[in-house]
Design a protein around this motif. Structure first.
Motif, PDB file in Angstrom:
ATOM      1  N   ASP A 172       1.696  12.171   4.450  1.00 29.03           N
ATOM      2  CA  ASP A 172       0.836  11.985   5.613  1.00 29.03           C
ATOM      3  C   ASP A 172       0.708  13.292   6.406  1.00 29.03           C
ATOM      4  OD1 ASP A 172      -0.737  10.436   7.498  1.00 29.03           O
ATOM      5  OD2 ASP A 172       1.011  10.499   8.814  1.00 29.03           O
TER       6      ASP A 172
ATOM      7  N   SER B  40       6.132   9.180   1.635  1.00 25.55           N
ATOM      8  CA  SER B  40       4.811   8.888   2.186  1.00 25.55           C
ATOM      9  C   SER B  40       4.642   9.567   3.551  1.00 25.55           C
ATOM     10  CB  SER B  40       4.569   7.381   2.278  1.00 25.55           C
ATOM     11  OG  SER B  40       5.524   6.767   3.100  1.00 25.55           O
TER      12      SER B  40
ATOM     13  N   ARG C  89       0.772   4.012  -2.782  1.00 27.70           N
ATOM     14  CA  ARG C  89       0.361   5.347  -2.333  1.00 27.70           C
ATOM     15  C   ARG C  89       1.445   6.379  -2.606  1.00 27.70           C
ATOM     16  NH1 ARG C  89      -0.140   6.893   3.848  1.00 27.70           N
ATOM     17  NH2 ARG C  89      -0.437   9.096   3.602  1.00 27.70           N
ATOM     18  N   SER C  90       2.676   5.999  -2.363  1.00 26.47           N
ATOM     19  CA  SER C  90       3.756   6.973  -2.534  1.00 26.47           C
ATOM     20  C   SER C  90       4.273   7.031  -3.962  1.00 26.47           C
ATOM     21  CB  SER C  90       4.902   6.666  -1.574  1.00 26.47           C
ATOM     22  OG  SER C  90       5.539   5.459  -1.921  1.00 26.47           O
TER      23      SER C  90
ATOM     24  N   MET D 226      -6.069   3.303  -4.729  1.00 29.55           N
ATOM     25  CA  MET D 226      -6.614   2.585  -3.569  1.00 29.55           C
ATOM     26  C   MET D 226      -7.810   1.726  -3.981  1.00 29.55           C
ATOM     27  SD  MET D 226      -4.637   3.041  -1.039  1.00 29.55           S
ATOM     28  CE  MET D 226      -3.224   3.273  -2.101  1.00 29.55           C
TER      29      MET D 226
ATOM     30  N   ILE E 259       0.837  -1.203   0.000  1.00 29.44           N
ATOM     31  CA  ILE E 259       0.000   0.000   0.000  1.00 29.44           C
ATOM     32  C   ILE E 259       0.864   1.242   0.000  1.00 29.44           C
ATOM     33  CG2 ILE E 259      -1.641   1.338   1.387  1.00 29.44           C
ATOM     34  CD1 ILE E 259      -2.863  -1.422   2.177  1.00 29.44           C
ATOM     35  N   ASP E 260       1.918   1.258   0.826  1.00 29.29           N
ATOM     36  CA  ASP E 260       2.811   2.418   0.856  1.00 29.29           C
ATOM     37  C   ASP E 260       3.484   2.648  -0.491  1.00 29.29           C
ATOM     38  OD1 ASP E 260       2.290   3.301   3.400  1.00 29.29           O
ATOM     39  OD2 ASP E 260       4.059   2.382   4.301  1.00 29.29           O
TER      40      ASP E 260
ATOM     41  N   THR F 117      -4.705   8.952  -6.431  1.00 32.50           N
ATOM     42  CA  THR F 117      -4.625   8.167  -5.201  1.00 32.50           C
ATOM     43  C   THR F 117      -5.905   7.374  -4.987  1.00 32.50           C
ATOM     44  OG1 THR F 117      -3.139   9.754  -4.191  1.00 32.50           O
ATOM     45  CG2 THR F 117      -4.327   8.317  -2.694  1.00 32.50           C
TER      46      THR F 117
END
Length: 182
Positions: free
Chosen positions: A65, A61, A50-51, A142, A46-47, A138
């Motif tokens: 955040d 990341s 996401r990043s 996801m 996921i990181d 994003t």
């Protein structure tokens, strides 16, 4: 993922992870360690996703955040300590992330109007624009990574992950108690 198999009960597992953990645990129960390895792999996946978009834009990341937390903050911003507590990291870590955001003109430090000794951090208009341009990719990413998950699946996953966090906090509090076994 090429090493993941489905067990007879229909659940996924990685036989290579299981074999290495059996060796490590001297044939004791490996399920908690397998679950921890799976959580770590999922978190890393996921990181990375996401990043992926953030990295091309110069943000880690962690910085992303902090930027999203500042976006939801009141107009006067938050203190470094507030950011550290809500993000679950150290103030030193947040200071470095804020330095990164500030050098990219995505956040700014300001004097606290009520306590001149305190500094607040707030998102800039450039920071809001950055998040706006990052939002849609994003959300698509996801949605793709959680494809096939029902709302109930996601609710259970969230619940289980937060139980892990709560257990970790409880264990840390216990271990920091004087006289507790280390």
């Amino acid at each position: 993922m090429k090493h993941v198999h489905k067990s007879q009960d229909g659940f996924l597992y990685d036989p290579n992870v299981r074999a290495s953990l059996q060796s490590f645990t001297a044939d004791a129960e490996t399920l908690p360690l397998e679950a921890a390895a799976a959580v770590r792999q999922a978190s890393q996946s996921i990181d990375r996703l996401r990043s992926h978009g953030a990295t091309g834009r110069g943000l880690s990341s962690g910085a992303l955040d902090i930027l999203t937390r500042l976006n939801a903050a009141p107009p006067e911003g938050l203190t470094i300590g507030d950011l550290a507590r809500t993000a679950g990291v150290t103030s030193r870590n947040v200071t470095g992330l804020v330095d990164t955001l500030e050098s990219a003109s995505l956040a700014e430090r300001t004097q606290d109007k009520h306590d001149r000794r305190s500094v607040r951090v707030r998102i800039t208009p450039e920071g809001r624009a950055w998040l706006t341009s990052f939002r849609e990719p994003t959300q698509r990413a996801m949605s793709a990574i959680f494809q096939g998950f029902t709302s109930e699946d996601l609710t259970h996953l969230r619940h289980l992950c937060l139980r892990l966090v709560a257990n970790q906090h409880r264990l840390e509090a216990y271990l920091s108690t004087p006289g507790a076994p280390q």
